[in-house]
Scaffold this motif. Sequence first.
Motif, PDB file in Angstrom:
ATOM      1  N   LEU A  71      40.573  51.891  38.841  1.00  0.00           N
ATOM      2  CA  LEU A  71      40.491  50.441  38.652  1.00  0.00           C
ATOM      3  C   LEU A  71      39.449  50.103  37.581  1.00  0.00           C
ATOM      4  CD1 LEU A  71      41.573  47.747  39.592  1.00  0.00           C
ATOM      5  CD2 LEU A  71      39.874  47.745  41.423  1.00  0.00           C
ATOM      6  N   ASP A  72      38.280  50.786  37.649  1.00  0.00           N
ATOM      7  CA  ASP A  72      37.227  50.560  36.652  1.00  0.00           C
ATOM      8  C   ASP A  72      37.731  50.904  35.246  1.00  0.00           C
ATOM      9  OD1 ASP A  72      35.563  49.745  38.644  1.00  0.00           O
ATOM     10  OD2 ASP A  72      34.421  51.615  38.763  1.00  0.00           O
ATOM     11  N   LEU A  73      38.435  52.048  35.112  1.00  0.00           N
ATOM     12  CA  LEU A  73      38.917  52.476  33.799  1.00  0.00           C
ATOM     13  C   LEU A  73      39.992  51.540  33.252  1.00  0.00           C
ATOM     14  CD1 LEU A  73      39.122  56.338  34.417  1.00  0.00           C
ATOM     15  CD2 LEU A  73      37.537  55.195  32.861  1.00  0.00           C
ATOM     16  N   LEU A  74      40.891  51.085  34.130  1.00  0.00           N
ATOM     17  CA  LEU A  74      41.940  50.158  33.694  1.00  0.00           C
ATOM     18  C   LEU A  74      41.325  48.841  33.225  1.00  0.00           C
ATOM     19  CD1 LEU A  74      44.755  50.644  36.390  1.00  0.00           C
ATOM     20  CD2 LEU A  74      44.942  51.141  33.938  1.00  0.00           C
ATOM     21  N   THR A  75      40.288  48.408  33.936  1.00  0.00           N
ATOM     22  CA  THR A  75      39.603  47.169  33.566  1.00  0.00           C
ATOM     23  C   THR A  75      38.911  47.339  32.218  1.00  0.00           C
ATOM     24  OG1 THR A  75      39.239  46.783  35.911  1.00  0.00           O
ATOM     25  CG2 THR A  75      37.947  45.443  34.405  1.00  0.00           C
ATOM     26  N   GLU A  76      38.254  48.495  32.032  1.00  0.00           N
ATOM     27  CA  GLU A  76      37.568  48.766  30.767  1.00  0.00           C
ATOM     28  C   GLU A  76      38.569  48.791  29.604  1.00  0.00           C
ATOM     29  OE1 GLU A  76      35.251  52.412  30.774  1.00  0.00           O
ATOM     30  OE2 GLU A  76      34.934  52.283  28.589  1.00  0.00           O
ATOM     31  N   PHE A  77      39.717  49.438  29.823  1.00  0.00           N
ATOM     32  CA  PHE A  77      40.731  49.528  28.764  1.00  0.00           C
ATOM     33  C   PHE A  77      41.266  48.140  28.410  1.00  0.00           C
ATOM     34  CE2 PHE A  77      44.584  50.559  26.518  1.00  0.00           C
ATOM     35  CZ  PHE A  77      44.331  51.785  25.901  1.00  0.00           C
ATOM     36  N   ALA A  78      41.542  47.351  29.431  1.00  0.00           N
ATOM     37  CA  ALA A  78      42.068  45.994  29.209  1.00  0.00           C
ATOM     38  C   ALA A  78      41.044  45.148  28.454  1.00  0.00           C
ATOM     39  CB  ALA A  78      42.414  45.349  30.542  1.00  0.00           C
ATOM     40  N   ASP A  79      39.775  45.328  28.800  1.00  0.00           N
ATOM     41  CA  ASP A  79      38.700  44.543  28.204  1.00  0.00           C
ATOM     42  C   ASP A  79      38.477  44.916  26.736  1.00  0.00           C
ATOM     43  OD1 ASP A  79      36.785  42.529  28.766  1.00  0.00           O
ATOM     44  OD2 ASP A  79      35.219  44.063  28.546  1.00  0.00           O
ATOM     45  N   LYS A  80      38.536  46.234  26.435  1.00  0.00           N
ATOM     46  CA  LYS A  80      38.260  46.700  25.073  1.00  0.00           C
ATOM     47  C   LYS A  80      39.482  46.643  24.163  1.00  0.00           C
ATOM     48  CE  LYS A  80      34.475  49.986  25.748  1.00  0.00           C
ATOM     49  NZ  LYS A  80      34.177  51.391  26.055  1.00  0.00           N
ATOM     50  N   TYR A  81      40.676  46.904  24.705  1.00  0.00           N
ATOM     51  CA  TYR A  81      41.867  47.039  23.859  1.00  0.00           C
ATOM     52  C   TYR A  81      42.973  46.074  24.292  1.00  0.00           C
ATOM     53  CZ  TYR A  81      39.133  51.234  22.993  1.00  0.00           C
ATOM     54  OH  TYR A  81      38.111  52.085  22.734  1.00  0.00           O
ATOM     55  N   ASN A  82      43.787  46.504  25.239  1.00  0.00           N
ATOM     56  CA  ASN A  82      44.873  45.659  25.730  1.00  0.00           C
ATOM     57  C   ASN A  82      45.183  46.079  27.167  1.00  0.00           C
ATOM     58  OD1 ASN A  82      46.054  47.973  23.837  1.00  0.00           O
ATOM     59  ND2 ASN A  82      47.437  47.724  25.575  1.00  0.00           N
ATOM     60  N   PRO A  83      45.752  45.189  27.968  1.00  0.00           N
ATOM     61  CA  PRO A  83      46.014  45.565  29.361  1.00  0.00           C
ATOM     62  C   PRO A  83      47.172  46.563  29.462  1.00  0.00           C
ATOM     63  CG  PRO A  83      46.872  43.362  28.924  1.00  0.00           C
ATOM     64  CD  PRO A  83      46.161  43.790  27.681  1.00  0.00           C
ATOM     65  N   LEU A  84      47.012  47.555  30.340  1.00  0.00           N
ATOM     66  CA  LEU A  84      48.103  48.501  30.615  1.00  0.00           C
ATOM     67  C   LEU A  84      48.906  48.020  31.815  1.00  0.00           C
ATOM     68  CD1 LEU A  84      46.160  51.876  30.163  1.00  0.00           C
ATOM     69  CD2 LEU A  84      47.699  50.781  28.527  1.00  0.00           C
ATOM     70  N   THR A  85      48.288  47.165  32.620  1.00  0.00           N
ATOM     71  CA  THR A  85      48.981  46.568  33.764  1.00  0.00           C
ATOM     72  C   THR A  85      48.614  45.093  33.792  1.00  0.00           C
ATOM     73  OG1 THR A  85      47.215  46.682  35.403  1.00  0.00           O
ATOM     74  CG2 THR A  85      48.499  48.668  35.089  1.00  0.00           C
TER      75      THR A  85
ATOM     76  N   GLU B 181      37.718  40.475  36.468  1.00  0.00           N
ATOM     77  CA  GLU B 181      36.563  40.223  35.594  1.00  0.00           C
ATOM     78  C   GLU B 181      36.098  41.547  34.999  1.00  0.00           C
ATOM     79  OE1 GLU B 181      35.358  37.294  34.862  1.00  0.00           O
ATOM     80  OE2 GLU B 181      36.460  36.127  36.345  1.00  0.00           O
ATOM     81  N   PRO B 182      35.571  41.635  33.766  1.00  0.00           N
ATOM     82  CA  PRO B 182      35.241  40.518  32.872  1.00  0.00           C
ATOM     83  C   PRO B 182      36.358  40.241  31.876  1.00  0.00           C
ATOM     84  CG  PRO B 182      34.307  42.547  32.029  1.00  0.00           C
ATOM     85  CD  PRO B 182      35.158  42.937  33.210  1.00  0.00           C
ATOM     86  N   TYR B 183      37.610  40.377  32.275  1.00  0.00           N
ATOM     87  CA  TYR B 183      38.728  40.212  31.359  1.00  0.00           C
ATOM     88  C   TYR B 183      38.737  38.808  30.761  1.00  0.00           C
ATOM     89  CZ  TYR B 183      43.328  40.887  29.426  1.00  0.00           C
ATOM     90  OH  TYR B 183      44.364  41.005  28.572  1.00  0.00           O
ATOM     91  N   SER B 184      38.913  38.757  29.424  1.00  0.00           N
ATOM     92  CA  SER B 184      38.939  37.468  28.736  1.00  0.00           C
ATOM     93  C   SER B 184      40.237  36.733  29.073  1.00  0.00           C
ATOM     94  CB  SER B 184      38.863  37.696  27.220  1.00  0.00           C
ATOM     95  OG  SER B 184      39.298  36.530  26.569  1.00  0.00           O
ATOM     96  N   THR B 185      40.110  35.495  29.512  1.00  0.00           N
ATOM     97  CA  THR B 185      41.297  34.734  29.906  1.00  0.00           C
ATOM     98  C   THR B 185      41.712  33.711  28.846  1.00  0.00           C
ATOM     99  OG1 THR B 185      39.841  33.245  31.101  1.00  0.00           O
ATOM    100  CG2 THR B 185      40.927  34.957  32.382  1.00  0.00           C
ATOM    101  N   SER B 186      41.095  33.815  27.655  1.00  0.00           N
ATOM    102  CA  SER B 186      41.412  32.802  26.643  1.00  0.00           C
ATOM    103  C   SER B 186      42.671  33.136  25.839  1.00  0.00           C
ATOM    104  CB  SER B 186      40.223  32.602  25.700  1.00  0.00           C
ATOM    105  OG  SER B 186      39.883  33.834  25.124  1.00  0.00           O
ATOM    106  N   ASN B 187      43.065  34.429  25.795  1.00  0.00           N
ATOM    107  CA  ASN B 187      44.306  34.763  25.075  1.00  0.00           C
ATOM    108  C   ASN B 187      45.226  35.617  25.931  1.00  0.00           C
ATOM    109  OD1 ASN B 187      42.562  36.997  24.829  1.00  0.00           O
ATOM    110  ND2 ASN B 187      43.738  37.761  23.114  1.00  0.00           N
ATOM    111  N   TYR B 188      46.514  35.396  25.760  1.00  0.00           N
ATOM    112  CA  TYR B 188      47.518  36.139  26.515  1.00  0.00           C
ATOM    113  C   TYR B 188      47.963  37.334  25.676  1.00  0.00           C
ATOM    114  CZ  TYR B 188      51.737  37.209  29.126  1.00  0.00           C
ATOM    115  OH  TYR B 188      52.684  37.850  29.863  1.00  0.00           O
ATOM    116  N   ASN B 189      47.616  38.562  26.105  1.00  0.00           N
ATOM    117  CA  ASN B 189      47.900  39.722  25.257  1.00  0.00           C
ATOM    118  C   ASN B 189      48.662  40.841  25.970  1.00  0.00           C
ATOM    119  OD1 ASN B 189      45.843  40.548  26.886  1.00  0.00           O
ATOM    120  ND2 ASN B 189      44.571  41.408  25.276  1.00  0.00           N
ATOM    121  N   TRP B 190      49.480  40.469  26.935  1.00  0.00           N
ATOM    122  CA  TRP B 190      50.289  41.483  27.644  1.00  0.00           C
ATOM    123  C   TRP B 190      51.187  42.237  26.668  1.00  0.00           C
ATOM    124  CZ3 TRP B 190      50.871  44.921  31.047  1.00  0.00           C
ATOM    125  CH2 TRP B 190      52.097  45.289  31.618  1.00  0.00           C
ATOM    126  N   SER B 191      51.616  41.568  25.601  1.00  0.00           N
ATOM    127  CA  SER B 191      52.530  42.232  24.657  1.00  0.00           C
ATOM    128  C   SER B 191      51.812  43.076  23.606  1.00  0.00           C
ATOM    129  CB  SER B 191      53.402  41.182  23.966  1.00  0.00           C
ATOM    130  OG  SER B 191      52.565  40.268  23.294  1.00  0.00           O
TER     131      SER B 191
END
Lengths: 204, 145
Positions: free
Chosen positions: B103-117, B124-134
């Motif tokens: 969970l920690d690694l997935l959160t780190e990846f989403a925060d630094k690059y893009n979400p994998l899930t 948190e601390p995922y930025s909620t200002s932009n939608y970047n699932w794609s």
Amino acid sequence: MWCYEKRLQFPVNIKITCPKTAQLIISQYGGPDGELSASMRYLSQRYSMPVKKVSGLLTDIGTEELGHMEIICAMVYQLTRNLTAQEAKTAGFDTYYIDHTKAVFPQAAGGVPFTSLEFQSKGDAITDLFEDLAAEQKARTVYENLLRVITEPDVIAPLKFLRAREIVHFQRFGEALELTKQELNEKNFYYYNMEFDKESLKKE
Amino acid sequence: MENQLHTSLAITTIPIQTWCELYPLETALYEGTIFPCLNLLFFKAPLSTESSKASNGKTEKEQLLSQINTISFAINDLTLYLDTHPTCQNGTTLFYELMKKRLDLLTEFADKYNPLTQFSMGIEPYSTSNYNWSEGAMPWEGGDL
């Protein structure tokens, strides 16, 4: 419900273009003992499976097989993504190319499209678990047939991984069979079908 | 599962696996199981040497994805083991330890690059200002992500 993760269970990084290899590997997508068949087999059988731990296992293995299907598709895609019409012709990939261009389509190595005729959902826990044990062995044989004729290390690594999973799944289905036997009359496992003759169940 | 196994005619009996010393997790992914006792090799595919070179020449992003793959696979293998061994304490302890790390690694990846899930888009601390699932490469593209 399923939840997608944007990554492969095992990484696939194939740089070469080799339509011949793609044509062989595609069997593990849409062939008789492929990952699509495996997944649909387990995910179909689980609804009527009477032992809860076993329907849980079928769900988890069926889900993992979807991930394996994605690995195989990624391999086929990478092996053909830079394909030219001339290469397709010389490598014997021309018949596939005519029908599907460079798209990934579920079929066997011999060209037969995916069909559910290759697997069973029989409605008898013992019968279905033996079907599953056999399925894992058949898939293992296919991976070994592939490993004997393929030399490219980037292709071998995921195939070796997938072969190892067949053996682990076989062991788990064996344990599922033991769990199922515990619910049956040990003197005669065939006295009734626990998926159909529910009133005869030893335990609820 | 600890019950005595009954051997009878006209049915097979498969021994129940007992817990064994695990592969280091980086090795486990390349072997296809965390359990050495279940790794029955084929002569054309000997023991892997992949894990030793796993972190050489990789970008930080690739290394992070490798760690996610390694831990997630260990959880996959452990899940099937626990499906048939739900009372195994060794397996249960490791399962929760790995779930937390994943969970920690997935959160780190989403925060630094893009979400994998999409799941990691709610943490948190995922930025909620932009939608970047794609965003990010599709997994079948391989190469440099």
